[in-house]
Design a protein around this motif. Structure first.
Motif, short mmCIF file in Angstrom:
data_model
loop_
_atom_site.label_atom_id
_atom_site.label_comp_id
_atom_site.label_asym_id
_atom_site.label_seq_id
_atom_site.Cartn_x
_atom_site.Cartn_y
_atom_site.Cartn_z
N TYR B 8 -0.47 -3.72 -27.29
CA TYR B 8 0.96 -4.35 -26.78
C TYR B 8 1.03 -5.71 -27.30
O TYR B 8 -0.36 -6.21 -27.37
N GLY B 14 5.99 -11.48 -25.70
CA GLY B 14 6.46 -10.36 -25.00
C GLY B 14 7.71 -10.86 -23.92
O GLY B 14 8.51 -9.97 -23.86
N THR B 83 5.97 -6.82 -22.09
CA THR B 83 5.57 -6.45 -22.98
C THR B 83 6.32 -5.84 -24.22
O THR B 83 7.29 -5.26 -23.93
N ILE B 84 5.82 -5.99 -25.38
CA ILE B 84 6.34 -5.39 -26.50
C ILE B 84 5.19 -4.37 -27.12
O ILE B 84 4.18 -4.58 -27.58
N ARG B 85 5.80 -2.96 -27.20
CA ARG B 85 5.10 -1.98 -27.50
C ARG B 85 4.80 -2.12 -28.97
O ARG B 85 5.70 -2.25 -29.69
#
Lengths: 126, 223
Positions: B8, B14, B83-85
């Motif tokens: 992540y 994020g 968060t960015i997956r």
């Protein structure tokens, strides 16, 4: 299984880490006033300090000090990534005995460099 | 077989406010007990649009993350909210659900204020540690801002400037330009970057003296 860290333990670990860093940097910066100040205990900070300090001190002394600093950084787990340190993440805390031992190692290396620095200055005036 | 379970992005990326000073904060979730994998394996999964940023990887096992979410750690809240997956076939992060309430705000603020209170004596012993101590000002104000915002705002503010955005409390008396210089001091300590000649013990002490009364009031406000 790892033990769950309480908030109090987490805070205590960070406080101890700051105390250790203050002490170690103080040994270097107060002991080597002709060298640029060391401002952190990461490998990058130590590496850049070494390059600058080598212009003012004997190279072999700087490398000796840098090796001790890096050894301390690894043993005391001071080389954290910048993201987690913002969150005061739990890190392994070095014990009081090790702190004393590591600080003594660093103080010895700095003292040795100071002695040789004086000799270097004397040589240069001849 | 790789021990890497999920990747992540978090931090400023994020949150969507990355700038030239930002790192690329990467959360690498590894199998419990497997330790780290090669950093290149993690970085290779990062989309091209963020590859120009310097990677900073945080390694966690699922078990530790589960503990942090159960404890309501502030970092768990950050991961939950910002968060960015990149890759998570096992849906590990989402399976952890919503973190428990964060209940350590006052204690955390007090702890960082205690560290700031130690600056005068630390500089009296080692005045050439000024850049380090200025960096500690940044670390402490950053953490205090995040912790205090969790009590004073609707949601915790994890941004770099959260200390200036606390609702219903008077503004932090440190000008943003000086705050940014303390941030550069922290970067100097972390990355070995050069920092301005303006940084000396007197300046750091002046910061301490200006913010100490404000922080004392903030502690009472957060209590």
């Amino acid at each position: 299984m790892s033990a769950v860290l309480t908030g109090a333990e987490r805070r205590k670990r960070f406080t101890n880490r700051v105390q250790l860093e203050r002490s170690l940097l103080g040994i270097v910066n107060s002991g080597l006033i002709d060298a640029p100040a060391l401002s952190g205990m990461t490998d990058l900070a130590i590496s850049n300090w070494s390059a600058a300090a080598a212009k003012a001190l004997y190279t072999e002394d700087v490398y000796r000090i840098a090796r001790v600093l890096l050894e301390i950084g690894v043993r005391a787990d001071l080389v954290t990534d910048s993201s987690r340190e913002v969150f005061d993440a739990d890190r392994n805390m070095v014990g009081p005995d090790s702190i004393g031992e590591l600080s003594s190692m660093l103080a010895s290396a700095v003292m040795e460099a100071r002695g040789l620095t004086s000799a270097k200055s004397s040589d240069e005036t001849v | 077989m790789s021990g890497l379970d999920a990747v992540y992005l978090f931090g400023s990326v994020g949150r969507g406010d990355a700038d030239a000073l930002s790192d690329l904060d990467i959360l690498a979730i590894v199998k419990d007990g497997s330790g780290k994998v090669a950093e290149g394996e993690v970085v290779a999964k990062v989309p091209d649009q963020w590859r120009h940023l310097t990677p900073s990887i945080s390694w966690y096992g699922r078990r530790r993350l589960t503990e942090m979410f159960a404890n309501g750690d502030l970092f768990a809240w950050h991961l939950f909210l910002e968060t960015i997956r990149v890759e998570d076939e096992g849906n590990i992060l989402s399976s952890l659900g919503r973190p428990a309430p964060y209940r350590e705000a006052f204690a955390d603020v007090q702890s960082f204020c205690d560290i700031l209170d130690g600056i005068p004596s630390a500089l009296a012993q080692a005045s050439r540690n000024a850049v380090y101590e200025a960096g500690m000002v940044y670390v402490c104000l950053r953490n205090i801002g995040m912790a205090a915002s969790s009590r004073l705002a609707a949601a915790p503010d994890f941004s770099r400037y959260s200390i200036f955005r606390l609702p219903d409390f008077r503004p932090c008396p440190l000008p943003p330009s000086e705050f940014e210089l303390t941030m550069r001091c922290r970067m100097a300590g972390r990355r070995g970057l050069d920092v301005s000649d303006r940084v000396d013990a007197a300046w750091v002490l002046s910061i301490h003296d200006r913010i100490a009364p404000w922080l004392a009031d903030l502690m009472e406000h957060v209590k």
